[in-house]
Design an enzyme around this catalytic site. Sequence first.
Site: not given
Length: 94
Positions: A53, A69
């Site tokens: 992301h 992440c």
Amino acid sequence: IEFTIVDKITEPTWTRPADGKQIEFGEKENVLGTRWMKIVSDDHPEITGYGIHGTWEPDSIGHQSSAGCIRMLNKDVEELFDLLPRKTTVIITE
């Protein structure tokens, strides 16, 4: 570990892990930037909630400041988002 991109979302909503609250795109608390690509591993189904992301905080790149992440600059994740189709393999190693 081998992962697969299974979902791609523009202007993603973020679910805050601590309490499950949904933080809409554009709200200050949403940490996902402009794009989200969900990754899963068939070999490790216990690994959940991870993706690639963007971020609104470019100074955080290169620092361990997320829950695991892969964070990228928004401009870079937008380019990658357009290049990678769903079902693309992502391999993460140490």
